[in-house]
Design an enzyme around this catalytic site. Structure first.
Site, PDB file in Angstrom:
ATOM      1  N   TYR A   1      42.058  22.599  37.942  1.00 36.88           N
ATOM      2  CA  TYR A   1      42.997  22.395  36.844  1.00 36.88           C
ATOM      3  C   TYR A   1      44.361  22.984  37.171  1.00 36.88           C
ATOM      4  CZ  TYR A   1      38.625  21.544  34.310  1.00 36.88           C
ATOM      5  OH  TYR A   1      37.393  21.075  33.917  1.00 36.88           O
TER       6      TYR A   1
ATOM      7  N   HIS B   1      31.653  21.301  40.543  1.00 37.85           N
ATOM      8  CA  HIS B   1      32.552  20.485  39.736  1.00 37.85           C
ATOM      9  C   HIS B   1      32.539  19.008  40.135  1.00 37.85           C
ATOM     10  CE1 HIS B   1      36.833  20.416  37.733  1.00 37.85           C
ATOM     11  NE2 HIS B   1      35.989  19.583  37.172  1.00 37.85           N
TER      12      HIS B   1
END
Length: 310
Positions: A56, A120
């Site tokens: 992110y 992820h």
């Protein structure tokens, strides 16, 4: 704030959790000071699970979050981060990279352990690499005490079925599959209960579909889904309501779903989301909106490598 058990971890998690992706300016450029205030406001009002990732903002979210949580006693929140995804198309689930990734995350987060570490978006990686290197890395990190629990995240529900068929996990993070337009995550409940796996539900707004705002150009949903959601938002507006409010209320009302992540870098918005989650849902409005969304119910979009889908 209400709390629920997260599988067999022993953790009591707030039904609404803080998704820190916004701190990385993923959706808009943020004011770092305001972002830090949003984290403090979330914890002050009872949110105790915070989720982030080095992906992110390309490490920005973890860095800003680290500055925010250094002022909060460590036992007041449950910290989750991820490893394996580092860019739009950059994935590495090798054991060595997972181990170094955590060390880098700990530095940015200014802590010596994380409560949960997730691989992820595993559907973009190699199945063999995830199973033969990624999962063993998580197991070793747990044994070393650098993480308390571990799991995987992804979009296709098949990724969880494939991994759980071969190994044990503490937690899974699923997104866009328990919301007003898609409740297919419920199909995974029998398996998660059998395996004692805790579920983290993310993106109750279906990455912006369930909102009066314009949907981002990059959104992978097809035109049929977009049109139906836009119709639902317009219906809510005509009735003086907000589709986003209804979506958050819907996501947190099912006791079988321990927690739902919402992402914002705004103190005002996180406070509003918490207030919404605590208010009773308008059952009549809900029935009308579900009817509007019925033609696209459980309709999703492809994600990842084909080996994970079959």
């Amino acid at each position: 704030m209400k709390y629920r058990k997260l599988g067999q971890t022993g953790l009591d998690v707030s039904i609404l959790s803080y998704g820190a992706s916004s701190l990385g300016s993923v959706f808009r450029n943020i004011n770092e000071s305001e972002g830090i205030k949003s984290v403090h406001a979330a914890v002050d009002q009872g949110i105790n699970l915070i989720d982030v990732s080095p992906y992110y903002g390309l490490t920005k979210a973890e860095t800003v979050l680290g500055r925010a949580i250094k002022d909060i006693p460590r036992d007041q929140f449950i910290l989750s981060t991820k490893a394996g995804r580092y860019g739009e198309k950059l994935f590495d689930f090798t054991k060595k990279r997972i181990m170094t990734s955590l060390e880098e995350s700990l530095g940015r987060l200014q802590t010596d352990y994380v409560d949960i570490l997730l691989l992820h978006d595993i559907e973009f990686g190699s199945y063999d690499q995830v199973m033969e290197e990624g999962i063993p890395a998580l197991q070793q990190l747990k044994a070393e005490g650098k993480i308390r629990f571990f799991g995987v995240s992804g979009l296709p529900l098949t990724v969880f079925e494939k991994v759980l068929a071969k190994t044990e996990l503490d937690v899974i993070l699923s997104y866009c599959h328990f919301s007003l337009n898609d409740t297919s995550l419920l199909s995974l409940l029998p398996l998660s209960e059998q395996k004692n796996v805790g579920i983290i539900n993310a993106s109750p707004l279906s990455m912006g579909l369930l909102s009066s705002r314009s949907v981002a150009d990059w959104h992978p949903a097809d035109q049929e889904i977009r049109t139906a959601c836009k119709k639902a938002a317009a219906f809510c507006e005509r009735n003086g309501e907000d589709l986003a409010k209804l979506a958050i209320q819907y996501a947190v009302q099912d006791k079988r779903i321990p927690t739902t992540l919402v992402s914002t870098a705004s103190k005002k918005n996180i406070t509003k989301n918490i207030k919404w989650a605590e208010e009773p849902i308008d059952q009549e409005l809900l029935a009308d909106v579900l009817e509007i969304l019925k033609p696209v119910h459980n309709k999703t979009w492809p994600s990842g490598n084909s080996e994970w889908i079959v």
